[in-house]
Design an enzyme around this catalytic site. Sequence first.
Site, PDB file in Angstrom:
ATOM      1  N   LYS A   6      40.266  34.967  37.449  1.00 14.16           N
ATOM      2  CA  LYS A   6      39.727  34.297  38.646  1.00 14.16           C
ATOM      3  C   LYS A   6      38.410  33.602  38.311  1.00 14.16           C
ATOM      4  O   LYS A   6      38.147  32.482  38.752  1.00 14.16           O
ATOM      5  CB  LYS A   6      39.531  35.309  39.767  1.00 14.16           C
ATOM      6  CG  LYS A   6      40.845  35.797  40.346  1.00 14.16           C
ATOM      7  CD  LYS A   6      40.623  36.903  41.369  1.00 14.16           C
ATOM      8  CE  LYS A   6      41.955  37.496  41.818  1.00 14.16           C
ATOM      9  NZ  LYS A   6      41.760  38.700  42.646  1.00 14.16           N
ATOM     10  N   HIS A  53      36.367  53.109  39.325  1.00 16.55           N
ATOM     11  CA  HIS A  53      37.579  53.591  39.978  1.00 16.55           C
ATOM     12  C   HIS A  53      37.304  54.776  40.869  1.00 16.55           C
ATOM     13  O   HIS A  53      36.344  55.523  40.682  1.00 16.55           O
ATOM     14  CB  HIS A  53      38.726  53.881  39.000  1.00 16.55           C
ATOM     15  CG  HIS A  53      38.305  54.380  37.663  1.00 16.55           C
ATOM     16  ND1 HIS A  53      37.942  55.668  37.439  1.00 16.55           N
ATOM     17  CD2 HIS A  53      38.206  53.732  36.492  1.00 16.55           C
ATOM     18  CE1 HIS A  53      37.643  55.807  36.148  1.00 16.55           C
ATOM     19  NE2 HIS A  53      37.789  54.650  35.555  1.00 16.55           N
TER      20      HIS A  53
END
Length: 670
Positions: A68, A118
């Site tokens: 991206k 995470h």
Amino acid sequence: MSDDTAPPRPRKFAHGIDVIETHRIADVIRRHGDRFLNRVYTPDEIAHCRGRIPELAVRFAAKEAVMKALGTGIRGVGWKDIEILPNRRGKPLVFLYGRGAKRAEEIELRGLEISMTHLADLAMASVVGERASPRPKTPAARRQRPPPHPGERPPMKLVTAAEMRQLEAAAIAAGSSEAQLMEEAGLAVAQESWMLLGTLEGRRILVLAGPGNNGGDGLVAARHLYDWGAEVAVYLPAGHRDESRCDELRAREVPLLMGEDDPDGAQLRARLEAADLVIDALFGIGQRLPLDPASPVGRALAALSAVRAGSYQPPKVVAVDLPTGLDSDSGAVDPLLVVPDMTVTFGLPKVGMYQAPGSDAVGRVQVIDIGIPKEALNAVALELITSRWVRQHLPARPADANKGTFGRVLVVGGSSRYRGAVLLAARGAYRAGAGLVTIAAAEDLAAGLAPALPEATGCRCPPPREAPSPPRLRRRSARSGPPPVRPSSAPASPSPMTPARSPGPPSPIPPIAPAASSSTPMRSTPSPPWTTPRPGSTRGPSSPPPRRDGAAPPHHHPRSPARPSRRRPHGRRALGCVVVLKGAHTVVAEPGGAAALCPFANPLLATAGSGDVLAGIIAGYLAQGADPFTAARLGVYLHAAVAEAAEPEFGRAGLLAGDIADRLPVSSGT
Ligand SMILES: NC(=O)C1=CN([C@@H]2O[C@H](COP(=O)(O)OP(=O)(O)OC[C@H]3O[C@@H](n4cnc5c(N)ncnc54)[C@H](O)[C@@H]3O)[C@@H](O)[C@H]2O)[C@@H](O)CC1
Ligand SMILES: Nc1ncnc2c1ncn2[C@@H]1O[C@H](COP(=O)(O)OP(=O)(O)O)[C@@H](O)[C@H]1O
Ligand SMILES: [K+]
Ligand SMILES: [Mg+2]
């Protein structure tokens, strides 16, 4: 590659972020093991992660975040072109290889920093860096823009099916093979499909595969998508000529459904209803239209249409190379065509994707480089006019300029019926940046014109019966400066107009713009530099005017009048000048054989006088020193870009020709 001598491009942040559910990666690895690991991770990453799912998952998110930030999506940059490894202190670093590194160089990417985290079942990554702006934004930067030079990015070419086959042959002659090209194509379709869905795990994908190479691309895509974790099935309405590709899928236990085993279409309907994504790999550039609604392919498309129309959550559709039912050369559309969300097209876009009504039937277009040799692309004559090209070719506007720098335009015309035409053309010329615009109108009209455009100077034009001969006009313009432009709907003079040539710098005199709508024969005089007929108004093309209502002309395809490959040669060769064939997706062609297509079709332009504004705009660029082909391409693109930009405000109607001129500077800046 950045040029050391070029002024620095303005810089901006490049940012990318992505999040993934960790268990999805766990599931893919359980099902596909090393196949998945080797496809996505580098050997060093595999060694570093040692099978730890959170590490693998967060790297997966990181790679998407980097894609991206690179601004490419997953098209063009492979998973393994991006590697995330820790330094000695454990801080993760991003390494780019291959196409990833190339892209980073193109956008002058610096300092790509990554942060990963995470939490329970989620893994997330964010990357930020600094990149060069794609285009200069500030007026200062615009002034500093270096002049165009041949090393700049080549224009976007458009091909017919026959040209595409020649390019394919060139790629094969250069060492590729049909199988390799198909692998590239199928991989790209799989990657784009993944990008469109966001995630593959648990997603149902149905590939509709035809009997030829388009179907082959679909089978390769099916293989990858299955390997990456999607639930894939393939429907082959008419079987497939390459059994080995089918065998690759059978070995994976991908369901292959044959049309002949599903006579009432019930299985197909059930699969379509369950699908999140349908890949249309039925026919590509080999298709012959019209499609037979009773044929297996016809019935498959009708079923897809029905499911799309009748379902609460209809499947997305990706078309491979071309939507089935689109004529690659004319843009004609078969009634059975299902408009996809995206068309993944190979090598170069096809002409028909930029011709009405086809341009409304392709969804988002992704062009995939499958390794066609660059030299072979040079032989392709038709190009798409792009905003990048326009930015690179707008005349320079030096800060120390005076009005003489930007040339002079003479607009000749004006009749009581078309009194506004000269004004509109003059306005277009000024808004395009001409230094001085002079209107030569008959005495009785001239007085009324001055208040409407006080910026224009005037010069007397004899009444129509005593219109000046071309040599007289030329002499006059040499004396008084400006070159004559006659807007299209202003038949001021029964005599043909000829170009007036510049007496020399600093005021290059752009020649006149006679337009065919006034039915003036132009062959009896030296050729004008360009002319702006509409379809049907020149003698060459014999076809009727193109439909502008966007409706699919049923069974009216390969001979569609909107087909530039048919329309192109006649006018420009006969007239010996640049031809601007106006309409939805205007074509600009020059006598040497090159032609360019406008990417826009917009009914806001279908308003009286907009052609006059266009003539003036083109003259304005000529006055500033652009050659006729360049000036026409600039004018055609920016004229239509005004309508595109105005659409949020106006919708589909209500823009006036004068508004087009007045909004031009805004579209020139983008
Ligand atoms: N040209 C290239 O460089 C590449 C082409 N590739 C793919 O190959 C495609 C072209 O493949 P093919 O030449 O095999 O053609 P298609 O796969 O488009 O069509 C297959 C065959 O179907 C038959 N057919 C066409 N229209 C029909 C109709 N209305 N009813 C019944 N049968 C019909 C024809 O015999 C045709 O040859 C491209 O669109 C692209 O997807 C890729 O594999 C990669 C490279
Ligand atoms: N649907 C359309 N999409 C894009 N451009 C269009 C469309 N309809 C008309 N145009 C453009 O509008 C202009 C109309 O020119 P013309 O027919 O000469 O009008 P006029 O003579 O009234 O000025 C041309 O530039 C043409 O390309
Ligand atoms: K297709
Ligand atoms: Mg006109």
